[in-house]
Design a protein around this motif. Structure first.
Motif, PDB file in Angstrom:
ATOM      1  N   ILE A  39       4.751  -8.618 -17.966  1.00  0.00           N
ATOM      2  CA  ILE A  39       5.346  -8.294 -19.256  1.00  0.00           C
ATOM      3  C   ILE A  39       5.302  -9.580 -20.065  1.00  0.00           C
ATOM      4  N   VAL A  40       4.453  -9.567 -21.104  1.00  0.00           N
ATOM      5  CA  VAL A  40       4.235 -10.759 -21.920  1.00  0.00           C
ATOM      6  C   VAL A  40       4.625 -10.434 -23.358  1.00  0.00           C
ATOM      7  N   GLU A  41       5.637 -11.125 -23.862  1.00  0.00           N
ATOM      8  CA  GLU A  41       6.108 -10.933 -25.229  1.00  0.00           C
ATOM      9  C   GLU A  41       6.388  -9.465 -25.538  1.00  0.00           C
ATOM     10  N   GLY A  42       7.010  -8.770 -24.597  1.00  0.00           N
ATOM     11  CA  GLY A  42       7.381  -7.376 -24.797  1.00  0.00           C
ATOM     12  C   GLY A  42       6.256  -6.379 -24.658  1.00  0.00           C
ATOM     13  N   ARG A  43       5.093  -6.836 -24.154  1.00  0.00           N
ATOM     14  CA  ARG A  43       3.946  -5.953 -23.948  1.00  0.00           C
ATOM     15  C   ARG A  43       3.575  -5.947 -22.474  1.00  0.00           C
ATOM     16  N   VAL A  44       3.028  -4.834 -22.022  1.00  0.00           N
ATOM     17  CA  VAL A  44       2.631  -4.699 -20.627  1.00  0.00           C
ATOM     18  C   VAL A  44       1.146  -5.043 -20.497  1.00  0.00           C
ATOM     19  N   ALA A  45       0.849  -5.988 -19.600  1.00  0.00           N
ATOM     20  CA  ALA A  45      -0.530  -6.385 -19.322  1.00  0.00           C
ATOM     21  C   ALA A  45      -0.805  -6.093 -17.844  1.00  0.00           C
ATOM     22  N   VAL A  46      -1.866  -5.324 -17.596  1.00  0.00           N
ATOM     23  CA  VAL A  46      -2.212  -4.941 -16.229  1.00  0.00           C
ATOM     24  C   VAL A  46      -3.582  -5.505 -15.879  1.00  0.00           C
ATOM     25  N   LYS A  47      -3.663  -6.165 -14.721  1.00  0.00           N
ATOM     26  CA  LYS A  47      -4.935  -6.672 -14.216  1.00  0.00           C
ATOM     27  C   LYS A  47      -5.293  -5.891 -12.957  1.00  0.00           C
ATOM     28  N   VAL A  48      -6.522  -5.399 -12.914  1.00  0.00           N
ATOM     29  CA  VAL A  48      -7.001  -4.675 -11.734  1.00  0.00           C
ATOM     30  C   VAL A  48      -8.357  -5.228 -11.302  1.00  0.00           C
ATOM     31  N   ARG A  49      -8.646  -5.112 -10.023  1.00  0.00           N
ATOM     32  CA  ARG A  49      -9.921  -5.584  -9.492  1.00  0.00           C
ATOM     33  C   ARG A  49     -11.074  -4.641  -9.829  1.00  0.00           C
ATOM     34  N   ALA A  50     -10.782  -3.368  -9.987  1.00  0.00           N
ATOM     35  CA  ALA A  50     -11.816  -2.353 -10.207  1.00  0.00           C
ATOM     36  C   ALA A  50     -12.602  -2.637 -11.481  1.00  0.00           C
ATOM     37  N   LYS A  51     -13.881  -2.353 -11.430  1.00  0.00           N
ATOM     38  CA  LYS A  51     -14.766  -2.513 -12.580  1.00  0.00           C
ATOM     39  C   LYS A  51     -14.607  -1.313 -13.516  1.00  0.00           C
ATOM     40  N   PRO A  52     -14.846  -1.499 -14.805  1.00  0.00           N
ATOM     41  CA  PRO A  52     -14.697  -0.392 -15.757  1.00  0.00           C
ATOM     42  C   PRO A  52     -15.907   0.540 -15.755  1.00  0.00           C
ATOM     43  N   GLU A  53     -16.134   1.197 -14.641  1.00  0.00           N
ATOM     44  CA  GLU A  53     -17.248   2.139 -14.557  1.00  0.00           C
ATOM     45  C   GLU A  53     -16.775   3.417 -13.877  1.00  0.00           C
ATOM     46  N   ASP A  54     -17.148   4.543 -14.445  1.00  0.00           N
ATOM     47  CA  ASP A  54     -16.801   5.865 -13.910  1.00  0.00           C
ATOM     48  C   ASP A  54     -15.296   6.071 -13.754  1.00  0.00           C
TER      49      ASP A  54
END
Length: 94
Positions: A39-54
């Motif tokens: 939670i950064v400056e009131g916003r949700v930031a999500v990091k995932v290992r998965a690639k943005p495909e399919d």
């Protein structure tokens, strides 16, 4: 080598950022070296290992949110942003 567990904020902190209708805006970083929710400056930031495909990254975000909210993945619904880094989810009330 085992992967470290994801860093997750409390379910209460995430629900506090949702609006009156239970909508939660999320900024996604796919292909990250680690997984986690910040939670950064009131916003949700999500990091995932998965690639943005399919839809793999979107599915990973949904699973991570459900884990942080301590609910089944079927209870979290993606409303908008299937192919975008900016996503909108409906999260269940407590």
């Amino acid at each position: 080598m085992a992967r470290p567990k994801a860093d997750l904020p409390s379910a209460q902190a995430l629900r506090a950022l949702a609006d009156d209708e239970g909508r939660l805006a999320v900024r996604v970083t796919p292909g990250s070296r680690s997984e986690g929710i910040e939670i950064v400056e009131g916003r949700v930031a999500v990091k995932v290992r998965a690639k943005p495909e399919d839809g793999k990254a979107s599915a990973a975000v949904l699973d991570l949110l459900a884990q942080a909210l301590e609910v089944a993945p079927s209870k979290v619904e993606m409303l908008r942003g299937a192919t975008s880094r900016e996503k909108l989810f409906r999260v269940p009330p407590e």
